[in-house]
Design a protein around this motif. Structure first.
Motif, PDB file in Angstrom:
ATOM      1  N   LYS A  18       0.838  -1.208   0.000  1.00 48.86           N
ATOM      2  CA  LYS A  18       0.000   0.000   0.000  1.00 48.86           C
ATOM      3  C   LYS A  18       0.869   1.253   0.000  1.00 48.86           C
ATOM      4  O   LYS A  18       0.584   2.211  -0.707  1.00 48.86           O
ATOM      5  N   SER A  19       1.951   1.231   0.780  1.00 50.62           N
ATOM      6  CA  SER A  19       2.868   2.376   0.808  1.00 50.62           C
ATOM      7  C   SER A  19       3.550   2.569  -0.534  1.00 50.62           C
ATOM      8  O   SER A  19       3.686   3.693  -1.017  1.00 50.62           O
ATOM      9  N   VAL A  20       3.970   1.473  -1.147  1.00 56.84           N
ATOM     10  CA  VAL A  20       4.603   1.544  -2.465  1.00 56.84           C
ATOM     11  C   VAL A  20       3.597   2.049  -3.490  1.00 56.84           C
ATOM     12  O   VAL A  20       3.910   2.919  -4.309  1.00 56.84           O
ATOM     13  N   ALA A  21       2.381   1.529  -3.447  1.00 53.66           N
ATOM     14  CA  ALA A  21       1.347   1.940  -4.405  1.00 53.66           C
ATOM     15  C   ALA A  21       1.029   3.425  -4.252  1.00 53.66           C
ATOM     16  O   ALA A  21       0.868   4.127  -5.257  1.00 53.66           O
ATOM     17  N   GLN A  22       0.953   3.907  -3.023  1.00 50.75           N
ATOM     18  CA  GLN A  22       0.697   5.336  -2.813  1.00 50.75           C
ATOM     19  C   GLN A  22       1.817   6.173  -3.423  1.00 50.75           C
ATOM     20  O   GLN A  22       1.559   7.178  -4.078  1.00 50.75           O
TER      21      GLN A  22
END
Length: 163
Positions: A18-22
């Protein structure tokens, strides 16, 4: 169809992805913003270096657009969703639009140089996030995108020199 139906299998931890996607969605939004600004300046550049600037900006815009699919597909490969609309881009972008009726060629080159350097900063931060998530594929792709943005900034700097 629910979001769970889009869930792509991955061995990466959900919170990490999720952090990478954000981070990647922010880069994607800035890439679209930078693409459109570069095309805008390509369409509206004028002056004694018109042909050189016009061609350079078109090449740079093409390169930027070429990264967008890779960025979005990387988000999907991590099991997340990506941007869906112009409004979504506007909510995520950090690079500012330029709606001015006239921008001098010198100001165009300077603004795009700064925007590309801002993108480099964002890419470096995303690389750290990918590293923390043990997302080697994203980490590796970011190196190429960083090199491309640095090259664009360099060309814009050299094209704007007066000496």
């Amino acid at each position: 169809m629910s979001i769970s139906e889009l869930k792509t299998p991955t061995d990466l931890r959900s919170n990490a992805t999720k952090s990478v996607a954000q981070a990647l969605n922010g880069i994607l939004a800035d890439s679209y913003t930078l693409y459109l600004k570069t095309k805008n300046f390509h369409w509206h550049v004028s002056g004694p270096h018109f042909r050189d600037y016009h061609l350079m900006l078109d090449e740079q815009a093409t390169e930027i657009l070429g990264t967008t699919d890779l960025i979005a597909e990387r988000v999907r490969k991590t099991g997340n969703t990506t941007l869906r609309s112009i409004g979504d881009i506007a909510r995520h972008q950090t690079i500012k639009d330029n709606d001015a009726e006239f921008v001098s060629a010198d100001d165009m080159l300077a603004e795009l140089r700064e925007d590309n350097l801002k993108l480099v900063e964002t890419l470096r931060a995303a690389k750290e996030t990918a590293g923390e998530a043990k997302d080697n594929a994203t980490d590796s792709l970011i190196d190429d995108w960083t090199d491309q943005a640095e090259k664009r900034a360099w060309f814009l700097f050299e094209a704007s020199r007066k000496d």
